[in-house]
Write an enzyme that holds these catalytic residues in place. Structure first.
Site, PDB file in Angstrom:
ATOM      1  N   LYS A   1       0.855  -1.197   0.000  1.00  0.00           N
ATOM      2  CA  LYS A   1       0.000   0.000   0.000  1.00  0.00           C
ATOM      3  C   LYS A   1       0.889   1.246   0.000  1.00  0.00           C
ATOM      4  O   LYS A   1       1.494   1.585   1.008  1.00  0.00           O
ATOM      5  CB  LYS A   1      -0.904   0.039   1.233  1.00  0.00           C
ATOM      6  CG  LYS A   1      -2.000   1.097   1.054  1.00  0.00           C
ATOM      7  CD  LYS A   1      -2.539   1.649   2.342  1.00  0.00           C
ATOM      8  CE  LYS A   1      -1.788   2.843   2.858  1.00  0.00           C
ATOM      9  NZ  LYS A   1      -1.732   4.029   1.979  1.00  0.00           N
TER      10      LYS A   1
ATOM     11  N   GLU B   1       9.955   2.495  10.507  1.00  0.00           N
ATOM     12  CA  GLU B   1      10.928   3.578  10.269  1.00  0.00           C
ATOM     13  C   GLU B   1      10.139   4.876  10.312  1.00  0.00           C
ATOM     14  O   GLU B   1       9.177   5.042   9.556  1.00  0.00           O
ATOM     15  CB  GLU B   1      11.616   3.421   8.910  1.00  0.00           C
ATOM     16  CG  GLU B   1      12.655   2.314   8.873  1.00  0.00           C
ATOM     17  CD  GLU B   1      13.802   2.504   9.835  1.00  0.00           C
ATOM     18  OE1 GLU B   1      14.052   3.646  10.281  1.00  0.00           O
ATOM     19  OE2 GLU B   1      14.443   1.502  10.173  1.00  0.00           O
TER      20      GLU B   1
ATOM     21  N   CYS C   1      13.460  12.044   5.812  1.00  0.00           N
ATOM     22  CA  CYS C   1      13.538  11.689   7.230  1.00  0.00           C
ATOM     23  C   CYS C   1      14.955  11.893   7.747  1.00  0.00           C
ATOM     24  O   CYS C   1      15.175  12.058   8.940  1.00  0.00           O
ATOM     25  CB  CYS C   1      13.098  10.250   7.420  1.00  0.00           C
ATOM     26  SG  CYS C   1      13.916   9.138   6.280  1.00  0.00           S
TER      27      CYS C   1
ATOM     28  N   GLU D   1       9.534  17.267  14.372  1.00  0.00           N
ATOM     29  CA  GLU D   1       9.880  17.129  12.954  1.00  0.00           C
ATOM     30  C   GLU D   1       9.002  18.059  12.117  1.00  0.00           C
ATOM     31  O   GLU D   1       7.777  17.994  12.208  1.00  0.00           O
ATOM     32  CB  GLU D   1       9.673  15.681  12.506  1.00  0.00           C
ATOM     33  CG  GLU D   1      10.151  15.447  11.082  1.00  0.00           C
ATOM     34  CD  GLU D   1       9.890  14.034  10.600  1.00  0.00           C
ATOM     35  OE1 GLU D   1       8.751  13.562  10.730  1.00  0.00           O
ATOM     36  OE2 GLU D   1      10.833  13.406  10.088  1.00  0.00           O
TER      37      GLU D   1
HETATM   38  P1  NAD Z   1       2.174   8.928   7.350  1.00  0.00           P
HETATM   39  O1  NAD Z   1       2.452   8.288   8.660  1.00  0.00           O
HETATM   40  O2  NAD Z   1       1.096   9.936   7.266  1.00  0.00           O
HETATM   41  O3  NAD Z   1       1.780   7.822   6.272  1.00  0.00           O
HETATM   42  C1  NAD Z   1       2.637   6.720   5.983  1.00  0.00           C
HETATM   43  C2  NAD Z   1       1.800   5.597   5.388  1.00  0.00           C
HETATM   44  O4  NAD Z   1       0.920   5.084   6.396  1.00  0.00           O
HETATM   45  C3  NAD Z   1       0.908   6.028   4.218  1.00  0.00           C
HETATM   46  O5  NAD Z   1       0.895   4.997   3.255  1.00  0.00           O
HETATM   47  C4  NAD Z   1      -0.441   6.150   4.881  1.00  0.00           C
HETATM   48  O6  NAD Z   1      -1.518   5.991   3.977  1.00  0.00           O
HETATM   49  C5  NAD Z   1      -0.389   5.011   5.876  1.00  0.00           C
HETATM   50  N1  NAD Z   1      -1.348   5.107   6.986  1.00  0.00           N
HETATM   51  C6  NAD Z   1      -1.931   6.207   7.501  1.00  0.00           C
HETATM   52  N2  NAD Z   1      -2.755   5.865   8.506  1.00  0.00           N
HETATM   53  C7  NAD Z   1      -2.694   4.526   8.653  1.00  0.00           C
HETATM   54  C8  NAD Z   1      -3.310   3.582   9.515  1.00  0.00           C
HETATM   55  N3  NAD Z   1      -4.156   3.961  10.452  1.00  0.00           N
HETATM   56  N4  NAD Z   1      -3.006   2.285   9.365  1.00  0.00           N
HETATM   57  C9  NAD Z   1      -2.120   1.884   8.424  1.00  0.00           C
HETATM   58  N5  NAD Z   1      -1.506   2.731   7.563  1.00  0.00           N
HETATM   59  C10 NAD Z   1      -1.781   4.036   7.672  1.00  0.00           C
HETATM   60  O7  NAD Z   1       3.563   9.510   6.833  1.00  0.00           O
HETATM   61  P2  NAD Z   1       3.831  10.392   5.529  1.00  0.00           P
HETATM   62  O8  NAD Z   1       3.274  11.755   5.771  1.00  0.00           O
HETATM   63  O9  NAD Z   1       3.416   9.648   4.298  1.00  0.00           O
HETATM   64  O10 NAD Z   1       5.434  10.443   5.498  1.00  0.00           O
HETATM   65  C11 NAD Z   1       6.185  11.379   6.212  1.00  0.00           C
HETATM   66  C12 NAD Z   1       6.806  10.728   7.437  1.00  0.00           C
HETATM   67  O11 NAD Z   1       7.561   9.602   7.047  1.00  0.00           O
HETATM   68  C13 NAD Z   1       7.786  11.640   8.147  1.00  0.00           C
HETATM   69  O12 NAD Z   1       7.582  11.564   9.539  1.00  0.00           O
HETATM   70  C14 NAD Z   1       9.153  11.048   7.797  1.00  0.00           C
HETATM   71  O13 NAD Z   1      10.176  11.292   8.724  1.00  0.00           O
HETATM   72  C15 NAD Z   1       8.818   9.607   7.715  1.00  0.00           C
HETATM   73  N6  NAD Z   1       9.830   8.880   6.950  1.00  0.00           N
HETATM   74  C16 NAD Z   1      10.697   8.073   7.626  1.00  0.00           C
HETATM   75  C17 NAD Z   1      11.679   7.388   6.938  1.00  0.00           C
HETATM   76  C18 NAD Z   1      12.623   6.483   7.674  1.00  0.00           C
HETATM   77  O14 NAD Z   1      13.186   5.609   7.050  1.00  0.00           O
HETATM   78  N7  NAD Z   1      12.809   6.650   8.973  1.00  0.00           N
HETATM   79  C19 NAD Z   1      11.783   7.527   5.559  1.00  0.00           C
HETATM   80  C20 NAD Z   1      10.897   8.364   4.898  1.00  0.00           C
HETATM   81  C21 NAD Z   1       9.910   9.033   5.607  1.00  0.00           C
END
Ligand code: NAD
Length: 485
Positions: A174, A252, A286, A387
């Site tokens: 997903k 992550e 990130c 962040e």
């Molecule tokens: P997000 O948490 O909003 O969404 C991530 C994913 O989770 C999306 O596919 C979203 O649809 C899904 N999601 C949302 N609610 C959910 C639920 N209740 N159950 C299951 N899945 C759900 O994050 P984002 O805004 O897409 O990405 C930004 C974040 O990602 C930042 O905090 C960034 O630091 C982090 N990030 C971390 C890394 C790493 O490797 N540490 C890498 C890239 C991004």
């Protein structure tokens, strides 16, 4: 505008979802990249069922067949890098050179795990019991749910899908709903790589609608998630509190990565690292260098050089020639960035460069933001603790290396970190004492190779590392077998 709906891929078939959503170009909001299906819960259940049915046969194939499939995917991604990077830049807003880099990395990851499929090792040890031996082998975990964020639309999916498949698992993927285009293109490539139907499934849609199914269904053995800390906690809770067996999970999450600049740093190196680490990819990484911790002997020269370099950063359409900084991904993220810029001012930070939203650039309406730099900040301010996830960096002035180290480590997060110094003694000290999964000496905090482990500590990560040979820890389960000849 195209009317074709890009469907989900379930059990080897392209299917329509419950509805479809437009994929909007953040560099020009009049431009619709395409229409992409949104999966229903029933679609997610069908994908899990297909994966469960397909997994045993996939695991039983010769490893050479898994190698060939992944190698083919890697070759096609590499061959189509220009076109895939265009799509990525168009839907996510990453400047084209960075988008090309990301696509190439995805190709390299598929190639790496194509090789790893043939190198699933084990151990053979003598038992403490006379005449017996102990065999330690790795087996697939089963069905893996893969949930990814929007900021690396092809590389993060690649670094989860490739090892999952290499080690004999079946996948339900997903992507983030903001960037379905790159995910769909990757799925389309995988649909032609000789994977048996059901081995790889794509379900596009909103996390809050289909997320629960992907986490709570007992047929899912493992969940790999990259995204925000808030969603990560929900994922963890769902994985441990579901009835029956808990799901194995790997998270992550966010970062608040420090880059330390010591008095003896090469100024040019430090400024280049900070500009790249803080602002490239619009700061939406990130691993972005969001806290620049600078000792007082070099502070003023560093700030002056940063402001000068920031004047030359071209903010414009991600695909326009010469663009270094593309737009922010969407209106919500732009609002969050602007909120933090306001908060930083209210907290007493001094905005010395950027920070203005540009409603349009070259006549194109988009989510443009001039990269922002704050000085006179303290590590206690919200802009240094939370962040932001945009092109916003802060400078924290410190007395000396001791204080720099303490400030760098004074954070809830622990993903990446860096130090700029010409002293071997200080480089060695910071490399050992920075509390982060990754440490960069005289290099930007962002940007890691595809064949080495990626991940962090504290609130940034939970579970085994991703990428490289360390990925086997998550995507396999270990079996210990005693053999009495
Ligand atoms: P997000 O948490 O909003 O969404 C991530 C994913 O989770 C999306 O596919 C979203 O649809 C899904 N999601 C949302 N609610 C959910 C639920 N209740 N159950 C299951 N899945 C759900 O994050 P984002 O805004 O897409 O990405 C930004 C974040 O990602 C930042 O905090 C960034 O630091 C982090 N990030 C971390 C890394 C790493 O490797 N540490 C890498 C890239 C991004």
């Amino acid at each position: 505008m195209t009317t074709k709906t890009h469907g989900n891929y379930i059990g080897g078939e392209w299917t329509e979802g419950q509805d479809a959503a437009p994929n909007i170009n953040p560099s020009d909001t009049r431009d619709v990249v395409g229409l992409y299906a949104r999966a229903s819960r029933a679609d997610a259940e069908a994908a899990i069922a297909a994966a469960q049915a397909a997994q045993p046969a996939w695991a039983a194939l010769s490893p050479q067949q898994r190698t060939d499939a992944l190698d083919q995917a890697g070759s096609e991604i590499q061959a189509r890098k220009a076109e895939l990077a265009e799509l990525l830049a168009r839907e996510e807003g990453k400047a084209l050179p960075d988008a090309v880099g990301e696509v190439v990395r995805a190709a390299q990851i598929f190639k790496f795990f194509a090789g790893e499929a043939l190198r699933v090792g084990g151990e053979l040890l003598p038992s403490t019991r006379q005449g017996m031996s102990v065999e330690i082998t790795r087996e697939p975990v089963g069905v893996v749910s893969i949930i990814t964020p929007w900021n690396f639309p092809i590389a993060i999916p690649a670094w989860k899908i490739a090892p999952a498949l290499a080690y004999g698992n079946a996948v339900v993927f997903k992507p983030a709903d903001l960037v379905p285009g790159s995910a769909w293109a990757l799925a389309e490539i995988l649909s032609r790589c000789g994977l048996p139907a059901g081995t790889f499934n794509l379900v596009m849609g909103r996390g809050r609608e289909i997320g629960d199914t992907l986490l709570e269904d007992a047929r899912v053995s493992a969940v790999t998630f990259t995204g925000s800390e808030a969603t990560g906690r929900k994922v963890a809770q769902a994985c441990v509190s579901r009835p029956g067996a808990m799901a194995k999970f790997q998270l992550e999450m966010g970062g608040k990565n420090p880059m330390v600049v010591l008095d003896d740093a090469d100024l040019e190196v430090a400024v280049s690292c900070a500009i790249n680490g803080a602002f490239h990819s619009t700061g939406q990484r990130c691993t972005a260098s969001s806290r620049l911790v600078v000792t007082e002997g070099i502070h003023d020269r560093f700030v002056a050089a940063m402001v000068e370099r920031m004047r030359g950063l071209a903010v414009s359409d991600a695909r326009a020639p010469g663009t270094v900084i593309g737009p922010v991904v969407d209106a919500k993220q732009l609002e969050q960035d602007l909120d933090y810029i306001r908060i930083g001012r209210e907290e007493g930070g001094r905005l010395v460069a950027g920070g203005d939203a540009l409603p349009q650039v070259d006549g194109k309406p988009g989510f443009y933001l001039q990269p922002a730099l704050f000085t006179e900040t303290t590590n206690a301010m919200r802009i240094n603790r939370e962040e932001i996830f945009g092109p916003v960096a802060t400078v924290i002035r410190v007395r000396d290396a001791d204080e720099a180290l303490a400030v760098a480590n004074d954070t809830a997060f622990g993903l990446s970190s860096g130090v700029c110094t010409t002293s071997l003694k200080q480089a060695t000290r910071f490399k050992r004492q920075l509390q982060a999964g990754m440490v960069m000496v005289n290099a930007p905090t962002a940007g890691v190779d595809p064949h080495v482990p990626f991940g962090g500590r504290k609130a940034s990560s939970h579970g085994p590392r991703e990428q490289g040979r360390y990925a086997a820890e998550f995507y396999t389960t270990v079996k210990t077998a005693y053999v009495q000849p």
